[in-house]
Design a protein around this motif. Structure first.
Motif, PDB file in Angstrom:
ATOM      1  N   PHE A 260       0.969  -1.440  -0.111  1.00  0.00           N
ATOM      2  CA  PHE A 260       0.174   0.063  -0.053  1.00  0.00           C
ATOM      3  C   PHE A 260       0.371   0.835  -0.127  1.00  0.00           C
ATOM      4  CE2 PHE A 260      -2.250   2.389   3.446  1.00  0.00           C
ATOM      5  CZ  PHE A 260      -3.235   3.613   2.203  1.00  0.00           C
ATOM      6  N   PHE A 278      -1.628  -0.337  -4.907  1.00  0.00           N
ATOM      7  CA  PHE A 278      -1.762  -1.968  -3.923  1.00  0.00           C
ATOM      8  C   PHE A 278      -1.388  -2.367  -4.820  1.00  0.00           C
ATOM      9  CE2 PHE A 278      -5.753  -0.559  -4.005  1.00  0.00           C
ATOM     10  CZ  PHE A 278      -6.786  -1.351  -4.538  1.00  0.00           C
ATOM     11  N   GLN A 312      -7.354   0.179  -6.772  1.00  0.00           N
ATOM     12  CA  GLN A 312      -5.942   0.591  -7.060  1.00  0.00           C
ATOM     13  C   GLN A 312      -5.319   1.104  -8.606  1.00  0.00           C
ATOM     14  OE1 GLN A 312      -3.227  -0.763  -6.545  1.00  0.00           O
ATOM     15  NE2 GLN A 312      -1.960  -0.407  -8.596  1.00  0.00           N
ATOM     16  N   LEU A 331      -5.708   0.308   4.733  1.00  0.00           N
ATOM     17  CA  LEU A 331      -6.353  -0.264   3.493  1.00  0.00           C
ATOM     18  C   LEU A 331      -7.104  -2.228   3.848  1.00  0.00           C
ATOM     19  CD1 LEU A 331      -7.073   0.566   0.516  1.00  0.00           C
ATOM     20  CD2 LEU A 331      -5.222  -0.652  -0.516  1.00  0.00           C
ATOM     21  N   SER A 344      -3.168  -3.207   6.327  1.00  0.00           N
ATOM     22  CA  SER A 344      -2.694  -3.524   5.034  1.00  0.00           C
ATOM     23  C   SER A 344      -1.480  -3.035   5.794  1.00  0.00           C
ATOM     24  CB  SER A 344      -2.874  -2.931   4.156  1.00  0.00           C
ATOM     25  OG  SER A 344      -2.857  -0.879   3.827  1.00  0.00           O
TER      26      SER A 344
END
Length: 492
Positions: A260, A278, A312, A331, A344
């Motif tokens: 991330f 990510f 993304q 995330l 994340s």
């Protein structure tokens, strides 16, 4: 046997600290309970007593709930005169329209019917009877008791599974149920729980003394299990409840998004534009399925910004941020549950420092306004621009001029301007500075005091000395002139 057992119990009571009088009272109470009471699993005594003068005392019917198997029910006709007695005893199953089986016994006068002649043995649990019995003497004086109800103890009825209190988890289920409405006239001591995976024929067993139990481990991700429960009392287990099919909850994704990264495009004091990248979570199943990852949520760790969905490569625009403030995000991946994965790695950015807002409530200090000084004060700004400490820049000029005079920067919230001109209007500015930026000025116009005029008394008119003649007398003309001067001086 009953009396013996109660006496043993009484002796055990004797080990406690009771007074002699209390022990005597307890003895008679226990003896009375043994002779005239009911004891499940032993004997129930039903009496009808004859009057000395013939006839019988009134009978109060008694009903018995929860009679254990092996209990003997005895009916006794007590004679207090010399007449002969006949006892009648009818027994029929409850709810039956039959008259029952009549048992007739005749005994010699003055004797009590034998227990063996007038006893009913409860052989199995679950038997429910209606009873009536009658004593009659040889003079045809009799008393028949109303039908009484004898309910033998049974196993309890089935519980009901309570779905409103049942809690589903990904690898366990806390099953809840309601106690049976019919307990067999005995206390429910425990519950047997059986469950199996849908499609399997093998039941697994659990036991609980409460009306709920967490059952684990179970297979996650919406696996179906069949549950049933039965209640248990001292006579045994009752029937199982209706089976209930319950599904385990979908498990959360086990892996977080990887790599991330937040890349700043523009960062301002109250806004920012960032690029989000990510590595997506690998698919846990062939699409479509319940465990499939259906989205990603970006969350600010302090809760300063509500969570939002991202993809993304998205470019995210933020507004209404605080200057010179660090914002940290993580995330999450989530499935159809929706249940979130672990977070994340964290990513942060800081907004730039903004200028502070203008100082508030700028005003004069009346005690410091003179012909050459002006005092002014203010309050700190609402927003410091995200950085501390604040210093203040004060400058002033004559209202009609354009050239400012600046005081040294200070942190105090007041200042005194000195060396000013009397009766002059001055324009004053105060700005806040957070060492990163200077804010908007707060302004005010104030005047110095007017210099007062000196106070003087008017000069007295000079009266000329009168001319004197040779004889020393003053001239009448001179006297008249002097009088006129005095009058005019007072008037003007």
């Amino acid at each position: 046997a009953i009396i013996t057992r109660h006496l043993i119990y009484f002796r055990q009571l004797g080990r406690c600290h009771f007074s002699s009088r209390m022990r005597i009272v307890l003895f008679f109470l226990v003896a009375a309970a043994a002779l005239f009471g009911s004891s499940n699993g032993d004997t129930l005594n039903l009496f009808q007593r004859a009057k000395p003068s013939g006839g019988f005392f009134d009978f109060v019917p008694r009903s018995f709930d929860g009679v254990l198997p092996g209990t003997t029910v005895k009916f006794v006709c007590n004679a207090t005169n010399n007449a002969g007695f006949t006892a009648y005893w009818n027994v029929r199953p409850i709810g039956s329209t039959l008259t029952g089986t009549e048992i007739v016994r005749t005994i010699a006068s003055g004797f009590t019917l034998s227990d063996n002649d007038r006893s009913l043995k409860i052989q199995t649990f679950g038997d429910v009877f209606e009873l009536e019995y009658e004593c009659s003497d040889n003079s045809n004086s009799s008393r028949k008791a109303p039908w009484a109800v004898l309910r033998a103890a049974t196993v309890p009825g089935p519980p009901t599974i309570d779905s409103s209190r049942t809690v589903r988890r990904d690898s366990s289920i806390t099953l809840a149920w309601n106690a049976p409405s019919y307990t067999g006239f005995l206390t429910v001591t425990s519950y047997d729980i059986q469950f199996r995976l849908n499609g399997s024929s093998v039941w697994e067993n659990r036991t609980s003394s409460d009306t709920s139990l967490e059952i684990r481990p179970l297979m996650p991700n919406l696996s179906y299990y069949i549950f049933r429960v039965r209640a248990v009392n001292m006579l045994g287990a009752g029937n199982f409840s209706s089976p209930e099919t319950i599904r385990t909850r979908l498990a959360a994704p086990k892996e977080p998004p990887k790599n991330f990264l937040l890349t700043a495009v523009t960062v301002m004091p109250t806004s920012a534009t960032l690029n989000v990248t990510f590595t997506p979570v690998p698919r846990p199943c062939v699409s479509p399925c319940d465990m499939e990852i259906v989205g990603y949520n970006m969350t600010e760790t302090r809760g300063a910004i509500p969570s939002f969905s991202v993809n993304q490569g998205d470019v995210i625009n933020f507004s209404n941020l605080s200057p010179y403030t660090i914002y940290t995000f993580v995330l999450y991946a989530f499935n159809r549950g929706p249940f979130a994965s672990p977070p994340s790695n964290a990513q942060s950015f800081r907004t730039s420092a903004g200028a502070p807002t203008k100082p508030l409530n700028i005003r004069s200090i009346e005690s410091q306004i003179t012909t050459t000084t002006i005092g002014v004060q203010w309050s700190a700004p609402l927003n410091d621009g995200g950085f501390q400490p604040l210093i203040y820049i004060i400058q002033y000029r004559v209202h009609a001029d354009s050239v400012f005079t600046r005081l040294p920067a200070q942190s105090q919230l007041n200042a005194t301007l000195t060396g000013l001109l009397p009766a002059t209007l001055y324009y004053i500015e105060v700005k806040a500075n957070n060492t990163h930026a200077v804010g908007v000025a707060a302004t005010i116009s104030l005047s110095t005091n007017t210099e007062p005029m000196p106070k003087t008394n008017p000069p007295s008119p000079e009266i000329p000395s009168p001319s004197r003649g040779a004889t020393g007398h003053v001239s009448p003309l001179l006297l008249l002139c002097g009088a006129l001067v005095c009058v005019f001086s007072h008037l003007f």
